[in-house]
Design an enzyme around this catalytic site. Structure first.
Site, mmCIF file in Angstrom:
data_model
loop_
_atom_site.group_PDB
_atom_site.id
_atom_site.type_symbol
_atom_site.label_atom_id
_atom_site.label_comp_id
_atom_site.label_asym_id
_atom_site.label_seq_id
_atom_site.Cartn_x
_atom_site.Cartn_y
_atom_site.Cartn_z
ATOM 1 N N LYS A 22 0.831 -1.212 0.000
ATOM 2 C CA LYS A 22 0.000 0.000 0.000
ATOM 3 C C LYS A 22 0.863 1.258 0.000
ATOM 4 O O LYS A 22 0.627 2.185 -0.770
ATOM 5 C CB LYS A 22 -0.899 0.014 1.246
ATOM 6 N N ASN A 23 1.876 1.290 0.876
ATOM 7 C CA ASN A 23 2.635 2.529 1.033
ATOM 8 C C ASN A 23 3.622 2.787 -0.096
ATOM 9 O O ASN A 23 4.263 3.840 -0.144
ATOM 10 C CB ASN A 23 3.334 2.565 2.393
ATOM 11 N N ARG A 102 -4.393 10.821 4.317
ATOM 12 C CA ARG A 102 -3.278 11.766 4.437
ATOM 13 C C ARG A 102 -2.359 11.782 3.233
ATOM 14 O O ARG A 102 -1.915 12.834 2.787
ATOM 15 C CB ARG A 102 -2.436 11.389 5.646
ATOM 16 N N CYS A 126 -4.966 12.846 12.679
ATOM 17 C CA CYS A 126 -5.532 11.510 12.486
ATOM 18 C C CYS A 126 -5.354 10.752 13.785
ATOM 19 O O CYS A 126 -4.762 11.264 14.733
ATOM 20 C CB CYS A 126 -4.866 10.787 11.325
ATOM 21 N N ARG A 131 0.639 14.663 13.061
ATOM 22 C CA ARG A 131 1.171 14.463 11.715
ATOM 23 C C ARG A 131 1.159 15.735 10.848
ATOM 24 O O ARG A 131 0.411 15.827 9.870
ATOM 25 C CB ARG A 131 0.433 13.317 11.018
ATOM 26 N N PRO A 132 2.001 16.692 11.183
ATOM 27 C CA PRO A 132 2.057 17.931 10.397
ATOM 28 C C PRO A 132 2.674 17.710 9.006
ATOM 29 O O PRO A 132 3.210 16.639 8.729
ATOM 30 C CB PRO A 132 2.971 18.826 11.241
ATOM 31 N N VAL A 133 2.596 18.764 8.163
ATOM 32 C CA VAL A 133 3.200 18.679 6.821
ATOM 33 C C VAL A 133 4.253 19.771 6.631
ATOM 34 O O VAL A 133 4.654 20.061 5.516
ATOM 35 C CB VAL A 133 2.134 18.767 5.690
ATOM 36 N N ASP A 134 4.724 20.361 7.739
ATOM 37 C CA ASP A 134 5.685 21.468 7.631
ATOM 38 C C ASP A 134 6.942 21.086 6.848
ATOM 39 O O ASP A 134 7.470 21.892 6.073
ATOM 40 C CB ASP A 134 6.058 21.984 9.043
ATOM 41 N N LEU A 135 7.417 19.848 7.015
ATOM 42 C CA LEU A 135 8.664 19.464 6.341
ATOM 43 C C LEU A 135 8.442 19.234 4.839
ATOM 44 O O LEU A 135 9.341 19.445 4.032
ATOM 45 C CB LEU A 135 9.264 18.213 6.991
ATOM 46 N N ASP A 316 4.832 0.829 11.881
ATOM 47 C CA ASP A 316 3.632 0.183 11.331
ATOM 48 C C ASP A 316 3.491 -1.283 11.771
ATOM 49 O O ASP A 316 2.500 -1.937 11.422
ATOM 50 C CB ASP A 316 3.633 0.261 9.796
ATOM 51 N N ILE A 338 8.042 7.347 16.723
ATOM 52 C CA ILE A 338 7.659 8.067 15.489
ATOM 53 C C ILE A 338 6.383 8.890 15.700
ATOM 54 O O ILE A 338 6.329 10.056 15.353
ATOM 55 C CB ILE A 338 7.444 7.083 14.310
ATOM 56 N N ARG A 408 -8.568 -0.687 4.510
ATOM 57 C CA ARG A 408 -7.692 0.334 3.929
ATOM 58 C C ARG A 408 -6.346 -0.265 3.546
ATOM 59 O O ARG A 408 -5.696 0.221 2.617
ATOM 60 C CB ARG A 408 -7.450 1.465 4.937
HETATM 61 N N1 EPU Z 1 6.611 14.865 10.459
HETATM 62 C C1 EPU Z 1 6.691 16.205 10.757
HETATM 63 N N2 EPU Z 1 6.502 17.109 9.753
HETATM 64 C C2 EPU Z 1 6.259 16.715 8.479
HETATM 65 C C3 EPU Z 1 6.185 15.344 8.170
HETATM 66 C C4 EPU Z 1 6.367 14.438 9.190
HETATM 67 O O1 EPU Z 1 6.918 16.584 11.908
HETATM 68 O O2 EPU Z 1 6.094 17.598 7.615
HETATM 69 C C5 EPU Z 1 6.785 13.880 11.521
HETATM 70 C C6 EPU Z 1 5.561 13.024 11.739
HETATM 71 O O3 EPU Z 1 4.611 13.661 12.575
HETATM 72 C C7 EPU Z 1 6.137 11.778 12.355
HETATM 73 C C8 EPU Z 1 7.483 11.656 11.646
HETATM 74 O O4 EPU Z 1 7.775 12.966 11.132
HETATM 75 O O5 EPU Z 1 6.369 12.001 13.715
HETATM 76 C C9 EPU Z 1 7.536 10.664 10.506
HETATM 77 O O6 EPU Z 1 6.438 10.877 9.631
HETATM 78 P P1 EPU Z 1 6.518 10.496 8.080
HETATM 79 O O7 EPU Z 1 6.455 11.749 7.297
HETATM 80 O O8 EPU Z 1 7.688 9.599 7.865
HETATM 81 O O9 EPU Z 1 5.183 9.674 7.892
HETATM 82 P P2 EPU Z 1 4.199 9.673 6.619
HETATM 83 O O10 EPU Z 1 4.983 9.853 5.385
HETATM 84 O O11 EPU Z 1 3.064 10.584 6.885
HETATM 85 C C10 EPU Z 1 4.386 7.114 6.156
HETATM 86 C C11 EPU Z 1 3.439 5.965 6.060
HETATM 87 C C12 EPU Z 1 2.907 5.627 7.454
HETATM 88 C C13 EPU Z 1 4.108 5.273 8.339
HETATM 89 C C14 EPU Z 1 5.117 6.429 8.354
HETATM 90 C C15 EPU Z 1 6.370 6.141 9.130
HETATM 91 C C16 EPU Z 1 2.442 6.066 3.869
HETATM 92 C C17 EPU Z 1 1.238 6.315 3.037
HETATM 93 N N3 EPU Z 1 2.328 6.288 5.182
HETATM 94 O O12 EPU Z 1 3.638 8.205 6.684
HETATM 95 O O13 EPU Z 1 2.077 4.485 7.318
HETATM 96 O O14 EPU Z 1 3.681 4.992 9.643
HETATM 97 O O15 EPU Z 1 5.484 6.776 6.998
HETATM 98 O O16 EPU Z 1 6.998 5.013 8.615
HETATM 99 O O17 EPU Z 1 3.484 5.703 3.357
HETATM 100 C C18 EPU Z 1 0.250 3.084 7.777
HETATM 101 O O18 EPU Z 1 0.468 2.510 6.704
HETATM 102 O O19 EPU Z 1 -0.563 2.618 8.632
HETATM 103 C C19 EPU Z 1 0.936 4.343 8.079
HETATM 104 C C20 EPU Z 1 0.511 5.193 9.008
#
Ligand code: EPU
Length: 431
Positions: A22-23, A102, A126, A131-135, A316, A338, A408
């Site tokens: 999925k991911n 997301r 969620c 889970r912010p998107v600032d980065l 995960d 995480i 999902r």
């Molecule tokens: N983070 C920030 N700012 C950002 C982005 C992330 O602070 O702009 C933080 C997050 O809050 C978290 C950490 O950085 O604490 C890591 O988040 P990451 O961005 O790696 O997670 P993601 O890309 O949103 C993906 C997977 C998740 C999985 C995580 C970590 C997909 C679609 N989702 O999420 O999968 O847990 O990486 O490996 O690839 C799941 O499949 O159930 C799932 C939640």
């Protein structure tokens, strides 16, 4: 709403075919927005998140067609889909669509890179944390995107196109790395990512982009270099196997006992989890056919685990491992580094009679000799899988509510488990 009924106590024996990840599927599908040519994805899993993303991409103008089943192809074979974004008809991803998943926020990168503009709803919180998107936005700004937040939307502009840059992530982010890879592929000049995520799904996306004509080197390492190209072509790509699905079934076998081949799984994609399973008393053998997991007779031993970005133990699989530890002979400590709120399964596991105490970012699990079936509720995707694992080992009947969370991310879960001897059935809403 559908429910899943499980009567526990059976060992698992046989073969479980592992679906496409999925991911990986989600970013690969989103990458189809980068080109006006056709991107063909093979081994795409049949999942609710995939269908939801199809709706979102269609809204931007992606034509989607799906091949029928070929002669001799088993019912578990993934789908082959063709996606063509000949023209982007709409650069807005609305709240109604993005708020449901997301990862759909990631469309901001190809839309901005290809069209010079994007308006994408912020995904919001969620169940597992803020889970912010600032980065993700920082990466796009480094590449020259101008971003404003207006009315709950990230509005991004790059009228003269994106240009390569050095991007250092202060924290490892999978989504941030996906977004940077897609945007930098169409930027002018060279981009270097520092502290990039190294997950197998990052490598899978980079492989697709390179087949489309991108110039990415180092994917899977912390430093990745991308030389932008003016346009990308179509490509054909096979989605990699789902390491989280494989890890989930591996833990189920370690829990119930038995002997199962996880067909198509690649051990190096979830080695940290397999190593922990071996420490817990399971046997693991990797071969070209997949990964075979067994546990016959011996006790489940307690193991302390801490989640961290790849190649460490994945967040995960944290909930699923906790389910296994509820039956261990002793006390284990599971630390989540995480996501700040990924312990929703703790109170549901307690309904089976598990002894778990929360201590900051850790859960202290005291193994019990017997779990008892109970009515429980799925709260998020991976938490739901932990309830399935507990139910498979529990005495008596468990009824899991809100199984749309499972749909999902787990393809044909009840069929895969039944074929290995589990007593599991889906009770549909009307039934
Ligand atoms: N983070 C920030 N700012 C950002 C982005 C992330 O602070 O702009 C933080 C997050 O809050 C978290 C950490 O950085 O604490 C890591 O988040 P990451 O961005 O790696 O997670 P993601 O890309 O949103 C993906 C997977 C998740 C999985 C995580 C970590 C997909 C679609 N989702 O999420 O999968 O847990 O990486 O490996 O690839 C799941 O499949 O159930 C799932 C939640």
């Amino acid at each position: 709403m559908d429910r899943i009924r499980i009567v526990g106590g059976k060992t698992l024996n046989g073969v479980i075919p592992i679906s496409g990840a999925k991911n990986a599927a989600l970013p690969l599908m989103i990458a189809s927005l980068l080109t006006d040519r056709t991107v063909t994805l093979e081994n795409l899993p049949r999942l609710a998140d995939v269908s939801q993303l199809v709706r979102i991409l269609s809204n931007h103008g992606v034509d989607y067609s799906i091949d029928g089943r070929r002669q001799g192809e088993g019912s578990e074979a993934g789908q082959t889909v063709h996606m063509t974004a000949r023209e982007i008809v709409d650069t807005t991803a609305p709240y109604e669509l993005v708020s449901r998943m997301r990862a759909s926020f990631w469309v901001i990168a190809p839309l901005l890179a290809r069209c010079g503009e994007a308006r994408v709803s912020l995904p919001g919180g969620c169940a597992i944390g803020t889970r912010p998107v600032d980065l993700l936005l920082m990466a796009l700004e480094r590449l020259g995107g101008q971003i404003e937040i207006e009315g709950g939307y990230a509005v991004a502009k790059a009228p003269k196109g994106l240009r390569g840059a050095e991007i250092t992530f202060p924290k490892v982010t999978v989504g941030g790395t996906h977004v940077a890879l897609m945007a930098a592929s169409l930027a002018e000049g060279t981009t270097v990512l520092h502290n990039a995520a190294r997950e197998p799904e990052i490598i899978d996306l980079a492989n697709l982009l390179n087949t489309m004509g991108a110039k990415i080197s180092g994917a899977g390492q912390s430093t990745v270099e991308i030389t932008g190209v003016a346009r990308l072509n179509g490509a054909k790509h096979h989605v990699l196997p789902d390491r989280i699905e494989a890890g989930t079934y591996a833990m189920a076998v370690a829990m119930t006992g038995g002997d199962v081949l996880l067909e198509g799984a690649r051990a190096h994609d979830f080695q940290a989890a397999l190593d922990v399973l071996v420490q817990s008393g399971a046997r693991v053998e990797a071969s070209d056919a997949g990964v075979r997991v067994s546990r016959n007779g011996g006790p489940i031993l307690p193991v302390d685990v801490s989640t961290a970005p790849f190649p460490a133990f994945p967040t995960d699989l944290q909930a699923q491992f906790m389910a296994l530890m509820t039956r261990a002979k002793g006390v284990s400590r599971i630390t989540e580094t995480i996501f700040e709120n990924r312990f929703m399964h703790v109170q549901e596991l307690a309904r089976f009679g598990a002894h778990i105490r929360l201590d900051g970012d850790s859960a202290v699990v005291e193994g019990v000799p017997v779990l008892k079936g109970a009515p429980v509720m799925a709260t998020d995707l991976r938490a739901s899988a932990s309830l399935v694992i507990a139910a498979l080992a529990a005495e008596g009947e468990t009824m899991i509510q809100r199984v749309y969370h499972l749909d999902r991310g787990f393809e044909a879960l009840e069929r895969k488990l039944s074929l290995c001897g589990a007593e599991v059935e889906r009770i549909s809403a009307g039934g």
